[in-house]
Design a protein around this motif. Structure first.
Motif: not given
Length: 171
Positions: A42-56, A110-113
């Motif tokens: 499987d590919a590595l697919v994550v949720t990140l905070r991009i531009g102030g929004y949580n992006v799945k 953003q990832v964590g802090s």
């Protein structure tokens, strides 16, 4: 723990002395596979905070040198053509077709802090992902990714932090 070496100046300019710096090692073990269905590719697919929004559905692609954003995310973030800088280098898609970009935009990821500024290239193409983060993002974060373990590990201060991928979203 691994040991990193660097040179430190002594009180005399001509004298050098080794300084030992203890930092955690970024590594993966069999325990890091817990919670994943093995064997997989499987590919590595994550949720990140991009531009102030949580992006799945963000793909971590250590084989790519370009960070990409697809139209769905571009529209949901409320970005406008005037927000984009010109980007005129051709790109090849996964199916090896040339893709023309709309432009490029720098956004905080953003990832964590930890926050890293990323230059996303906006492309008009279909993808099951909302965005792709690649080697430049991994390098700026000082991170190591593992598709086998479906994780990204990075140092935060003297601790190892991890971002866990979603195998169910990938499938």
């Amino acid at each position: 723990m691994s040991v990193a070496w660097s040179l430190a100046e002594d009180s005399k300019p001509e004298s050098k002395r080794a300084k030992v710096e203890n930092r955690p090692a970024l590594s993966f073990t069999n325990e890091d596979k817990a919670g994943t269905i093995q064997l997989h590719d499987d590919a590595l697919v994550v949720t990140l905070r991009i531009g102030g929004y949580n992006v799945k559905r963000v793909l971590v692609d250590q084989g790519s040198g370009a960070e990409i954003m697809y139209p769905d995310l571009y529209n949901r973030l409320g970005l406008k053509p005037e927000d984009l800088a010109t980007y005129d280098s051709p790109l090849l898609s996964f199916d090896e077709k040339v893709v023309v970009s709309r432009g490029q935009i720098r956004l905080p990821v953003q990832v964590g802090s930890e926050v890293v500024e990323v230059d996303f290239i906006i492309v008009d193409a279909y993808s099951p992902y909302t965005a792709i983060v690649a080697r430049p993002w991994l390098h700026a974060l000082g991170a190591v990714s593992s598709t086998l373990h479906l994780k990204v590990k990075y140092l935060f201060g003297d601790r190892t932090e991890e971002l866990v991928g979603s195998q169910s979203v990938t499938r």
